[in-house]
Design an enzyme around this catalytic site. Structure first.
Site, short mmCIF file in Angstrom:
data_model
loop_
_atom_site.label_atom_id
_atom_site.label_comp_id
_atom_site.label_asym_id
_atom_site.label_seq_id
_atom_site.Cartn_x
_atom_site.Cartn_y
_atom_site.Cartn_z
N SER A 40 35.77 41.84 54.26
CA SER A 40 36.27 41.38 55.56
C SER A 40 36.01 42.45 56.61
CB SER A 40 37.77 41.10 55.50
OG SER A 40 38.03 39.84 54.96
N LYS B 107 50.20 40.87 56.59
CA LYS B 107 50.08 39.64 55.79
C LYS B 107 50.91 38.58 56.46
CE LYS B 107 48.24 38.43 51.75
NZ LYS B 107 47.16 38.97 50.90
N ASP C 250 44.09 33.71 51.80
CA ASP C 250 44.81 34.12 50.58
C ASP C 250 45.09 32.80 49.86
OD1 ASP C 250 46.27 36.57 49.26
OD2 ASP C 250 47.75 34.98 49.20
N LYS D 82 45.47 44.12 59.10
CA LYS D 82 44.45 43.30 58.44
C LYS D 82 45.03 42.80 57.13
CE LYS D 82 40.29 41.63 57.95
NZ LYS D 82 40.92 40.28 57.79
N1 NAI Z 1 41.19 35.50 48.50
C1 NAI Z 1 41.07 36.81 48.56
O1 NAI Z 1 40.12 37.34 49.15
C2 NAI Z 1 42.05 37.69 47.90
C3 NAI Z 1 43.05 37.18 47.09
N2 NAI Z 1 43.87 38.03 46.41
C4 NAI Z 1 44.91 37.53 45.52
O2 NAI Z 1 44.31 36.77 44.47
C5 NAI Z 1 45.22 35.78 44.01
C6 NAI Z 1 44.55 34.43 44.06
O3 NAI Z 1 44.16 34.13 45.40
P1 NAI Z 1 43.00 33.10 45.76
O4 NAI Z 1 42.10 32.94 44.60
O5 NAI Z 1 42.46 33.52 47.06
O6 NAI Z 1 43.84 31.78 46.00
P2 NAI Z 1 43.43 30.28 45.72
O7 NAI Z 1 44.38 29.46 46.49
O8 NAI Z 1 41.97 30.08 45.91
O9 NAI Z 1 43.73 30.16 44.18
C7 NAI Z 1 44.99 30.45 43.64
C8 NAI Z 1 44.95 30.15 42.18
O10 NAI Z 1 46.16 30.57 41.56
C9 NAI Z 1 46.72 29.48 40.84
N3 NAI Z 1 48.15 29.61 40.89
C10 NAI Z 1 48.96 29.60 41.98
N4 NAI Z 1 50.24 29.72 41.60
C11 NAI Z 1 50.21 29.83 40.26
C12 NAI Z 1 51.21 29.99 39.28
N5 NAI Z 1 52.50 30.04 39.62
N6 NAI Z 1 50.83 30.09 37.97
C13 NAI Z 1 49.52 30.02 37.63
N7 NAI Z 1 48.54 29.86 38.51
C14 NAI Z 1 48.88 29.76 39.80
C15 NAI Z 1 46.22 28.24 41.54
O11 NAI Z 1 46.23 27.13 40.69
C16 NAI Z 1 44.80 28.67 41.90
O12 NAI Z 1 43.95 28.52 40.81
C17 NAI Z 1 46.46 35.92 44.89
O13 NAI Z 1 47.36 36.80 44.26
C18 NAI Z 1 45.92 36.58 46.14
O14 NAI Z 1 46.91 37.27 46.84
C19 NAI Z 1 43.70 39.39 46.47
C20 NAI Z 1 42.74 39.94 47.26
C21 NAI Z 1 41.91 39.14 48.11
O1 AKG Z 2 40.23 39.77 53.74
C1 AKG Z 2 41.35 39.99 54.17
O2 AKG Z 2 41.60 40.43 55.27
C2 AKG Z 2 42.55 39.64 53.34
C3 AKG Z 2 42.45 39.94 51.89
C4 AKG Z 2 43.82 39.88 51.30
O3 AKG Z 2 44.67 39.15 51.76
C5 AKG Z 2 44.15 40.75 50.20
O4 AKG Z 2 43.44 41.73 49.99
O5 AKG Z 2 45.15 40.49 49.52
#
Ligand code: NAI
Ligand code: AKG
Length: 445
Positions: free
Chosen positions: A378, A125, A165, A89
């Site tokens: 999830s 992943k 992600d 997952k």
């Molecule tokens: N979406 C989810 O449910 C989860 C996401 N994460 C983590 O959270 C983080 C953000 O993911 P999301 O918000 O889902 O993605 P997203 O695609 O919605 O947003 C990513 C954000 O990070 C910024 N970004 C990307 N590269 C960057 C850089 N080099 N410098 C500064 N800002 C940058 C983008 O501009 C955007 O605002 C990632 O590390 C992801 O692995 C962790 C757990 C769950």
């Molecule tokens: O909801 C999921 O299965 C993925 C969440 C995820 O990619 C993360 O925890 O970094």
């Protein structure tokens, strides 16, 4: 050299170009060294050698046609890291920096994170070096269809359940699901983060950001504090940052910044308003615009090429990407009075920054603990799909809150040393014990 050190050198020699994976392993091994000295049963049967090696790595060509009729070729991957406690997952990332080093670090972190949620989920992943930025909706759809045309044979509701992600949100999950359904002729819980009308869960979009704030609140409570009136600096402006901001505002905090890869915006003293948050969601999720445009529209300051860590705050929530906060940034945060850092992103702090936070004994939570609310919800989406029912917003939110509280307690139990809670050790040891015990019980496979 200790056995762990020998193994770590071997990992680096084997795959010298996977620096983010080495970093994630180094952090976990740092926590495990003293624990394993007291609990040698976990070093038997090649357990450590097995836990750092993916069970399966799938790499494939993704061929699609852009709007000009040109053929484009990207790389797709799925790292199926560990299935000791449940089906693989973890999310899919579409970003030009995606490679095996990045995906193996994310999959490795996911194994421990998923164990902490208490739900039966293994870790995986995947993703692609495809860059959704500047692509039309039709191009994103064709790419998602091409990606799933290969991935579908490796996943399934009881095998491997991907989600979103970076670069993969509700729109992409829709296109990926549509293609999976067409190829398999079945409607199953093979992806999470689905829309509400076709199997999604309430609160899943909010869950990672909300969960990060719930976790930070639990940490603040240990020192008799709360979010009320706190100055909060957030990086990122995507899914996690948006809902971390929303929950922090609801709890009475002043959200001072959000950022993207080009710079950050600074909200005036009283912080981001609910109307400004709604405008951010519309700009990012519908128009898919940059923050420079947002700053102009809102009439607020934009700092091009800068990170937000120099803004004085009480709480920092890094919610963008890996290694976005280094040793100098960590020192600046401390100098300016920051008392709490909870990671919404995966591994946003470098090893040096983590050391600064832990040495200063501030409240510091690694992503595998504080951002686990996304994958936990999830898991709740999978449960609702399995019983063919949908829970109310309140019910899912309460379960998310309880899970985050439980992860916090588990970290306190496993990470307290001389009265100080080392959340890094707590999360790593608690996650490891659960997965390692299952691996030992299931034999050498
Ligand atoms: N979406 C989810 O449910 C989860 C996401 N994460 C983590 O959270 C983080 C953000 O993911 P999301 O918000 O889902 O993605 P997203 O695609 O919605 O947003 C990513 C954000 O990070 C910024 N970004 C990307 N590269 C960057 C850089 N080099 N410098 C500064 N800002 C940058 C983008 O501009 C955007 O605002 C990632 O590390 C992801 O692995 C962790 C757990 C769950
Ligand atoms: O909801 C999921 O299965 C993925 C969440 C995820 O990619 C993360 O925890 O970094």
């Amino acid at each position: 050299m200790s056995d762990l050190n020998v193994l770590f050198q071997k990992i680096k020699q084997r795959d010298p170009n996977q620096a983010p994976f080495h970093q994630a392993v180094e952090e976990v091994f740092g926590s495990l060294a003293p624990f394993l000295a007291k609990n040698p049963q976990y070093t038997k049967y090649g357990l450590l050698e097995r836990i750092v090696e993916p069970e399966r790595v799938i790499s494939f060509r993704v061929t699609w046609v852009d709007d000009k009729g040109q053929v484009q070729v990207n790389r797709g991957y799925r790292v199926q890291m560990n299935s000791a406690i449940g089906p693989y997952k973890g999310g899919l990332r579409f970003h030009p920096t995606v490679d095996l080093g990045v995906l193996k670090f994310l999959a490795f972190e996911q194994v421990f994170k998923n164990a902490l949620t208490t739900l039966p989920m293994g870790g995986g992943k995947g993703g692609s070096d495809f860059d959704p930025k500047g692509k039309s909706d039709a191009e994103v759809m064709r790419f998602c269809q091409a990606f799933m045309s290969e991935l579908f044979r490796h996943i399934g509701a009881d095998t491997d359940v991907p989600a979103g992600d970076i670069g993969v949100g509700g729109r992409e999950i829709g296109y990926l699901y549509g293609q999976y359904k067409k190829l398999r002729n079945e409607f199953t819980s093979v992806l999470t983060g689905k829309s509400l009308t076709w199997g999604g869960s309430l609160i899943r979009p909010e869950a990672t950001g909300y969960g990060t704030v719930y976790f930070a609140e639990s940490m603040l409570n240990t020192r008799g504090q709360s979010f009320d009136g706190k100055r909060v600096v957030i990086s990122g402006s995507g899914n996690v940052a948006q809902y971390a901001a929303e929950k922090a505002i609801q709890k009475g905090a002043k959200v001072l910044t959000v950022s993207d890869s080009n710079g950050y915006v600074l909200f005036p003293d009283s912080g981001m308003t609910e109307a400004q948050l709604a405008a951010l969601l519309e700009l990012k999720n519908e128009r898919r615009e940059r923050l420079s445009v947002y700053a102009k529209e809102q009439g607020i300051q934009y700092f091009e090429g800068q990170k937000p860590w120099g803004v004085a705050c009480d709480v920092a929530l890094p919610c963008a990407t890996q290694n976005e906060l280094d040793t100098e940034d960590a020192k600046t945060l401390l100098k300016n009075g920051c008392i709490c850092v909870a990671e919404g992103a995966n591994m946003p702090s470098t090893l040096g920054a983590v050391e600064v936070f832990v040495d200063a004994k501030i409240l510091y939570a690694p992503g595998k603990a504080s951002n686990a609310g996304g994958v936990a919800t999830s898991g709740l989406e999978m449960s609702q799909n399995a019983i063919r029912l949908s829970w109310s917003r309140e019910e899912v939110d309460q379960r998310l809150f309880d899970i985050m509280k439980n992860i916090h307690e588990n970290c306190v139990e496993n990470g307290t040393e001389n009265g100080f809670v080392n959340y890094v050790n707590g999360a790593n040891i608690a996650g490891f014990k659960k997965v390692a015990t299952a691996m030992l019980e299931q034999g050498v496979v």
